[in-house]
Write a protein that holds these residues in place. Structure first.
Motif, PDB file in Angstrom:
ATOM      1  N   ASN A  83       0.834  -1.232  -0.146  1.00 40.77           N
ATOM      2  CA  ASN A  83      -0.057   0.073  -0.092  1.00 40.77           C
ATOM      3  C   ASN A  83       0.989   1.113   0.042  1.00 40.77           C
ATOM      4  O   ASN A  83       1.821   1.237   0.872  1.00 40.77           O
ATOM      5  CB  ASN A  83      -0.934  -0.047   1.356  1.00 40.77           C
ATOM      6  N   PRO A  84       0.466   2.419  -0.986  1.00 40.15           N
ATOM      7  CA  PRO A  84       1.309   3.402  -0.696  1.00 40.15           C
ATOM      8  C   PRO A  84       1.143   4.388   0.531  1.00 40.15           C
ATOM      9  O   PRO A  84       0.179   4.168   1.294  1.00 40.15           O
ATOM     10  CB  PRO A  84       0.544   4.406  -1.973  1.00 40.15           C
ATOM     11  N   PHE A 152       1.909   3.899   9.811  1.00 39.50           N
ATOM     12  CA  PHE A 152       2.285   4.437   8.410  1.00 39.50           C
ATOM     13  C   PHE A 152       1.488   5.573   8.017  1.00 39.50           C
ATOM     14  O   PHE A 152       0.373   5.457   8.544  1.00 39.50           O
ATOM     15  CB  PHE A 152       2.371   3.606   7.216  1.00 39.50           C
ATOM     16  N   ASP A 153       1.986   6.523   7.224  1.00 36.35           N
ATOM     17  CA  ASP A 153       0.837   7.593   6.761  1.00 36.35           C
ATOM     18  C   ASP A 153       0.224   7.071   5.401  1.00 36.35           C
ATOM     19  O   ASP A 153       0.887   7.498   4.354  1.00 36.35           O
ATOM     20  CB  ASP A 153       1.981   8.929   6.496  1.00 36.35           C
ATOM     21  N   HIS A 154      -0.524   6.157   5.504  1.00 37.82           N
ATOM     22  CA  HIS A 154      -1.275   5.601   4.294  1.00 37.82           C
ATOM     23  C   HIS A 154      -2.069   6.745   3.529  1.00 37.82           C
ATOM     24  O   HIS A 154      -2.458   7.765   3.896  1.00 37.82           O
ATOM     25  CB  HIS A 154      -2.149   4.596   4.639  1.00 37.82           C
ATOM     26  N   ILE A 155      -1.957   6.266   2.023  1.00 40.69           N
ATOM     27  CA  ILE A 155      -2.705   6.934   1.103  1.00 40.69           C
ATOM     28  C   ILE A 155      -4.049   6.285   0.969  1.00 40.69           C
ATOM     29  O   ILE A 155      -4.005   5.222   0.711  1.00 40.69           O
ATOM     30  CB  ILE A 155      -1.576   7.177  -0.113  1.00 40.69           C
ATOM     31  N   GLY A 255      -4.413  12.651   0.102  1.00 43.45           N
ATOM     32  CA  GLY A 255      -5.327  11.385   0.526  1.00 43.45           C
ATOM     33  C   GLY A 255      -4.657  10.816   1.628  1.00 43.45           C
ATOM     34  O   GLY A 255      -4.864   9.741   2.159  1.00 43.45           O
ATOM     35  N   ALA A 256      -3.324  11.289   2.035  1.00 43.53           N
ATOM     36  CA  ALA A 256      -2.646  10.684   3.307  1.00 43.53           C
ATOM     37  C   ALA A 256      -3.436  10.580   4.383  1.00 43.53           C
ATOM     38  O   ALA A 256      -4.294  11.406   4.713  1.00 43.53           O
ATOM     39  CB  ALA A 256      -1.460  11.513   3.488  1.00 43.53           C
ATOM     40  N   VAL A 261      -7.820  12.599   8.546  1.00 42.87           N
ATOM     41  CA  VAL A 261      -7.940  12.668   9.736  1.00 42.87           C
ATOM     42  C   VAL A 261      -8.304  14.195  10.262  1.00 42.87           C
ATOM     43  O   VAL A 261      -9.291  14.705  10.766  1.00 42.87           O
ATOM     44  CB  VAL A 261      -7.156  12.083  10.657  1.00 42.87           C
ATOM     45  N   ASP A 262      -7.521  14.971   9.470  1.00 45.11           N
ATOM     46  CA  ASP A 262      -7.724  16.511   9.725  1.00 45.11           C
ATOM     47  C   ASP A 262      -9.044  16.692   9.362  1.00 45.11           C
ATOM     48  O   ASP A 262      -9.880  17.812   9.835  1.00 45.11           O
ATOM     49  CB  ASP A 262      -6.591  17.229   8.736  1.00 45.11           C
TER      50      ASP A 262
END
Length: 442
Positions: A83-84, A152-155, A255-256, A261-262
């Motif tokens: 996953n990116p 991770f900071d998933h996209i 899309g991160a 969440v923001d």
């Protein structure tokens, strides 16, 4: 083997084409009277081909992810499952001061911190020390703070297709004035083309992109299905106030999960009771914690279950407890071949053989679970004027009682409680002819 490889290269090329974007598919339109529709009206946006075998459906989003990683190597990398993720970044939810101090001692730097007042939480984005692998960095942080929430900071992608082309505009020149409308609806997606005719006199509040609108085809389509209105096109709740959070802004890292969440945090700060998320991705601790906090405060999050196919792994946020997962059906009430299945499916709604607004004041045929979710979100928002746990539960129960039972009797993993919102399907021919009529009148 060569034929199969050539087939998938063709699919990837279609998904990468400028006119083929974000879960909107190149459906063959029905035969229309010879009214000379211009290309801008008849064009469609791409999703999945009709003849795609179910065993190959999941490969479409995988191809998209691989292409994204290939073209943005400087900004993105892959997690262990492919996953990116944002390169060399880790996200954390409400870490203690001691945990942050320990992270700094290990060489991590804080990219940004944000307090989510409405959810009584804090998010922190950490930069991995130079020379340290991101996967190892995550293990290191979890080892140093076993009780913490690091990931991770998933996209997150628009359910399986390429990001659409974007057009930039100043917010101040596009938004309609705010109203006292008691109905609010939230959108976490790409930017909305508020210059489109269906948004005239619609009150739209924006968040993200430093105050600018980076209009996207996907976000515009979803918004139109929620609040759009024109001569022959109606969204589910025309006249409602739309709160639209752009989590892409035309960025490679758009899309991160921290952007998503923001967006959810901003919508809770605005007390928007129903939030539509037509995005999908892997499980993520930050997203899970924030969704749980929002649901516990009476917010309804409605999400597309995704287009990875019936045998695919669950996608998120639709699969988190308390989220209303939505699948899509065609005009014959058949679930889409590519739609996800499982206990995460709460409702089915129209998601094919239908039209939505697109860029440049046009309409297009759409297909995918992305476009079913806003129908359910809009229906739930009609009776919810503020976040409330009991009211939200009652709204879902009432909608379940109204649903048309499809498939196995009772709630099932294909259609959930059943089909709702069939009356909100606008077939492509009507939307396109209405656009043509409007052009002819002018």
């Amino acid at each position: 083997m060569l034929k199969t490889r050539w087939y998938w290269l063709c699919i990837l090329a279609l998904l990468s084409a400028p006119a083929a974007r974000a879960q909107l598919r190149a459906l063959p339109l029905p035969s229309l009277p010879s009214v000379g529709l211009p290309p801008a009206v008849t064009g469609t946006l791409n999703g999945l081909p009709n003849n795609l075998e179910s065993s190959s459906v999941a490969d479409v989003r995988a191809l998209r992810a691989r292409e994204l990683l290939r073209t943005h190597r400087a900004e993105l990398e892959a997690d262990p499952d492919g996953n990116p993720i944002v390169r060399a970044q880790i996200v954390a939810v409400s870490p203690s001061p001691e945990a942050l101090q320990a992270a700094r001692a290990l060489g991590f730097t804080v990219v940004r911190e944000q307090t989510l007042a409405a959810l009584d939480a804090q998010i922190v984005v950490l930069r991995v020390p130079k020379g340290l692998d991101t996967r190892r960095a995550l293990r290191q942080l979890r080892g140093a703070d076993p009780g913490g929430a690091y990931d991770f900071d998933h996209i997150y992608l628009e359910s399986g297709a390429e990001p659409e082309q974007t057009a930039q505009a100043e917010t101040s020149s596009a938004s309609a004035p705010a109203t006292d409308s008691p109905v609010k609806i939230g959108l976490v997606d790409g930017g909305v083309d508020v210059t489109h005719m269906v948004f005239h006199n619609v009150a739209i509040e924006h968040s993200g992109c430093d105050g600018k609108i980076i209009a996207s085809a996907h976000g515009t389509a979803i918004a139109s299905l929620l609040v759009g209105k024109s001569a022959m096109f109606n969204g589910v709740i025309p006249g409602a106030q739309l709160f639209a959070a752009d989590v892409y802004c035309g960025l490679a890292t758009g899309g991160a999960v921290d952007f998503v969440v923001d967006a959810i945090a901003w919508l809770t700060q605005q007390s928007v009771p129903v939030i539509n998320v037509s995005l999908v991705g892997p499980p993520n601790l930050m997203l899970e914690r924030i969704v749980k906090l929002a649901v516990a405060r009476g917010y309804l999050i409605v999400a597309a279950v995704g287009n990875d196919g019936p045998a695919a792994r669950p996608l998120y946020p639709a699969s988190y407890p308390g989220v209303i997962g939505v699948t899509a059906v065609d005009a014959h009430r058949k679930v889409l071949l590519e739609a996800g299945r499982g206990p995460q499916v709460s409702f089915a709604a129209p998601g094919a053989d239908m039209a939505a607004a697109s860029l440049s004041n046009s309409f297009t045929a759409v297909r995918g679970t992305s476009f079913a979710a806003p129908i359910v979100a809009g229906m739930l928002a009609q009776s919810l004027h503020a976040p409330d746990i009991q009211a939200a539960s009652d709204a879902v129960e009432i909608l379940a009682q109204q649903a048309i039972d499809l498939g196995a009797r009772g709630s099932d993993p294909i259609y959930g409680h059943g089909l709702v919102g069939e009356q909100f399907r606008i077939v492509p021919s009507k939307a396109l002819l209405s656009k043509q009529a409007a052009m002819a009148a002018n």
